[in-house]
Design a protein around this motif. Structure first.
Motif, PDB file in Angstrom:
ATOM      1  N   SER A 211       0.839  -1.193   0.000  1.00  0.00           N
ATOM      2  CA  SER A 211       0.000   0.000   0.000  1.00  0.00           C
ATOM      3  C   SER A 211       0.875   1.244   0.000  1.00  0.00           C
ATOM      4  N   TYR A 212       0.416   2.266  -0.729  1.00  0.00           N
ATOM      5  CA  TYR A 212       1.093   3.554  -0.696  1.00  0.00           C
ATOM      6  C   TYR A 212       0.739   4.331   0.567  1.00  0.00           C
ATOM      7  N   ALA A 213      -0.301   3.901   1.282  1.00  0.00           N
ATOM      8  CA  ALA A 213      -0.808   4.660   2.426  1.00  0.00           C
ATOM      9  C   ALA A 213       0.024   4.418   3.683  1.00  0.00           C
ATOM     10  N   SER A 214      -0.040   5.378   4.591  1.00  0.00           N
ATOM     11  CA  SER A 214       0.589   5.255   5.903  1.00  0.00           C
ATOM     12  C   SER A 214      -0.318   5.910   6.930  1.00  0.00           C
ATOM     13  N   MET A 215      -0.054   5.660   8.200  1.00  0.00           N
ATOM     14  CA  MET A 215      -0.883   6.227   9.259  1.00  0.00           C
ATOM     15  C   MET A 215      -0.883   7.747   9.216  1.00  0.00           C
ATOM     16  N   GLU A 216       0.210   8.332   8.735  1.00  0.00           N
ATOM     17  CA  GLU A 216       0.327   9.793   8.681  1.00  0.00           C
ATOM     18  C   GLU A 216      -0.593  10.425   7.654  1.00  0.00           C
ATOM     19  N   LEU A 217      -1.211   9.593   6.782  1.00  0.00           N
ATOM     20  CA  LEU A 217      -2.075  10.123   5.732  1.00  0.00           C
ATOM     21  C   LEU A 217      -3.433  10.591   6.269  1.00  0.00           C
ATOM     22  N   ILE A 218      -3.845  10.093   7.434  1.00  0.00           N
ATOM     23  CA  ILE A 218      -5.128  10.481   8.018  1.00  0.00           C
ATOM     24  C   ILE A 218      -5.157  11.995   8.248  1.00  0.00           C
ATOM     25  N   GLY A 219      -6.231  12.620   7.752  1.00  0.00           N
ATOM     26  CA  GLY A 219      -6.394  14.058   7.928  1.00  0.00           C
ATOM     27  C   GLY A 219      -5.723  14.902   6.864  1.00  0.00           C
ATOM     28  N   LYS A 220      -5.015  14.261   5.929  1.00  0.00           N
ATOM     29  CA  LYS A 220      -4.299  15.000   4.884  1.00  0.00           C
ATOM     30  C   LYS A 220      -5.167  15.115   3.627  1.00  0.00           C
ATOM     31  N   LYS A 221      -4.950  16.211   2.888  1.00  0.00           N
ATOM     32  CA  LYS A 221      -5.642  16.391   1.611  1.00  0.00           C
ATOM     33  C   LYS A 221      -5.030  15.431   0.602  1.00  0.00           C
TER      34      LYS A 221
ATOM     35  N   LYS B 253       1.746  -1.659  -5.227  1.00  0.00           N
ATOM     36  CA  LYS B 253       1.498  -0.662  -4.188  1.00  0.00           C
ATOM     37  C   LYS B 253       0.246   0.168  -4.456  1.00  0.00           C
ATOM     38  N   ARG B 254      -0.463  -0.145  -5.539  1.00  0.00           N
ATOM     39  CA  ARG B 254      -1.705   0.537  -5.900  1.00  0.00           C
ATOM     40  C   ARG B 254      -1.467   1.973  -6.335  1.00  0.00           C
TER      41      ARG B 254
END
Length: 447
Positions: free
Chosen positions: A248-258, A368-369
């Motif tokens: 996945s390209y995502a991480s926990m830090e992505l929450i709340g980001k544009k 990684k989508r």
């Protein structure tokens, strides 16, 4: 039987699923009944957490096997070196079912035979199935959920050969019964697809190399599933699926980001009535709810089971699902782009040059989508705000990040399509819906 398992367990946590699946499968190929099956699966699964985790399944349901399952899963859990923790949740005792009626088997076969006869001038495949899933889930923290859910599904592949060969496939599926056969309007779709494929062979022309692109819900639903749903599964983000179903390209830090333009919201909602991925409680006993993965361009939440929720310091959002005889893992349900403000006509009117892609013939996306490609089957050329011809297999290649930035308009009309999503090792194929609305992307390279 379930209460017996909870009573004899001497572990920190235990859950049991007892389930029965009954159904029919019918396959017609070019006028011949190739396969007909009536089946029943009946068994139980036990999961124990006692520092580590153990799992046991059997298709023999009696007290002797349940005792063996509890003991075996407990030993497995205590032998593991890793520590498994679950989020604290509220649990319910509940019972729900979806009513459904199906005709005798002979009537089902006659119906599929009629569809086959309707398309007899062409190569064709028709696959039909229906299934009733009856399940009891209980755990030692107070959950006791009984459900009875019917599903009905039909797939066809039509091949038109006239100097060149073109194919179109469609899937129809719902939670419910035979009443959906009429709602699907299968013959109308068949006739449309046959007519279009003939026109594509005769009149298809190359799309402009650059312009604006409108993608229909048939394609945007797939994009929501593949480029948002999968990478937002928390077990992928934590790296547990890397060797099985991808990264996945995502991480926990992505929450709340544009992450996307404000017109983009992506929802995963198990509670949609009669949707193919419908459920009220997941396979950890958590009450389901509507989940906004992206809300007006902002990353809002990931998909969680109790284990990933504990590790990320949040609550489960009821995304834990299991197929028959397999352990529950993080899964999607009905993933889609939420409606916006535009009609399809309004989107087209504002395009000087471009393409409207209605269905795809092929697609792919990387591990990684991020990088993805979609090749159109039913597609049309747009010139000066009007549909002006048939586009011959236009293709777009784009990164996930560019895709969400380039969308400038979302349609009003919501549509859903059934699918079977594969994940895990051993592989678990589970029922979901993909869907959404028309989306418009500006200034795209078109191949």
């Amino acid at each position: 039987m379930a209460e017996y398992a909870l009573k004899i367990a001497k572990a920190e946590y235990i859950e049991i699923r007892i389930e029965r699946h009954t159904g029919n499968e019918i396959l017609f190929v070019n006028g011949e009944l190739k396969d007909f099956d009536i089946y029943e699966n009946y068994g139980f699964s036990i999961r124990v957490i006692d520092d580590g985790m153990g799992f046991y399944f059997s298709d023999v349901v009696n007290k002797e096997q349940i005792r063996k399952g509890v003991e075996t899963a407990t030993k497995m859990a205590r032998l593991q070196k890793s520590s498994v923790k679950l989020s604290e949740e509220k649990f319910y005792e509940d019972k729900y079912e979806v009513k459904a009626e199906f005709p005798p088997v002979e009537e089902k076969i006659d119906f599929i035979k009629g569809l086959d006869e309707f398309a007899k001038e062409h190569q064709r495949i028709f696959s039909y199935s229906d299934q009733m899933t009856e399940k009891l889930y209980m755990n030692n923290e107070g959950a006791a959920i009984y459900s009875r859910i019917p599903r009905i599904y039909l797939y066809y592949l039509i091949t038109v050969m006239n100097e060149e060969t073109e194919q179109m496939h469609r899937e129809f599926g719902n939670v419910g019964g035979w009443e959906f056969i009429e709602e699907w309007q299968i013959e109308k779709n068949l006739q449309h697809d046959i007519n279009f494929l003939k026109d594509l062979i005769k009149k298809g022309e190359k799309a402009p190399p650059k312009g604006d692109v409108i993608l229909s819900p048939y394609i945007t639903g797939l994009i929501a599933h593949e480029s948002c749903g999968h990478p937002f599964e928390a077990d992928r983000i934590l790296g547990r699926e890397a060797a099985q179903a991808g990264k996945s390209y995502a991480s926990m830090e992505l929450i709340g980001k544009k992450f996307a333009n404000e017109c983009i919201s992506i929802v995963d909602d198990p509670t949609l009535p009669n949707s193919y991925g419908f459920y009220k409680y997941d396979d950890e006993g958590i009450k389901a709810r509507k989940r906004f993965l992206i809300k007006e361009g902002i990353v809002n939440e990931f998909l969680h089971n109790r284990q990933t929720a504990y590790e990320m310091g949040c609550k489960s959002n009821a995304a834990s699902r299991a197929t028959y005889g397999k352990e529950p893992i993080v899964r999607m349900a009905n993933t889609y782009f939420a409606p916006g403000d535009y009609s399809l006509e309004e989107m087209i009117e504002d395009i000087k040059q471009g393409v409207y892609m209605v269905t795809f013939m092929e697609w792919n996306i990387d591990d990684k989508r991020i990088n993805q490609k979609y090749v159109g089957e039913e597609a049309y050329i747009i010139k000066n705000g009007r549909i002006e011809g048939i586009a011959y297999h236009p293709a777009i290649e784009i990164s996930t990040f560019d895709f969400y930035r380039k969308v400038d308009a979302a349609g009003k009309e919501l549509q859903f399509y059934p699918a079977t999503c594969g994940k895990g090792d051993p592989m678990q194929g589970i029922e979901v819906s993909t869907g959404g609305v028309d989306l418009r992307l500006r200034n795209m390279a078109i191949k």
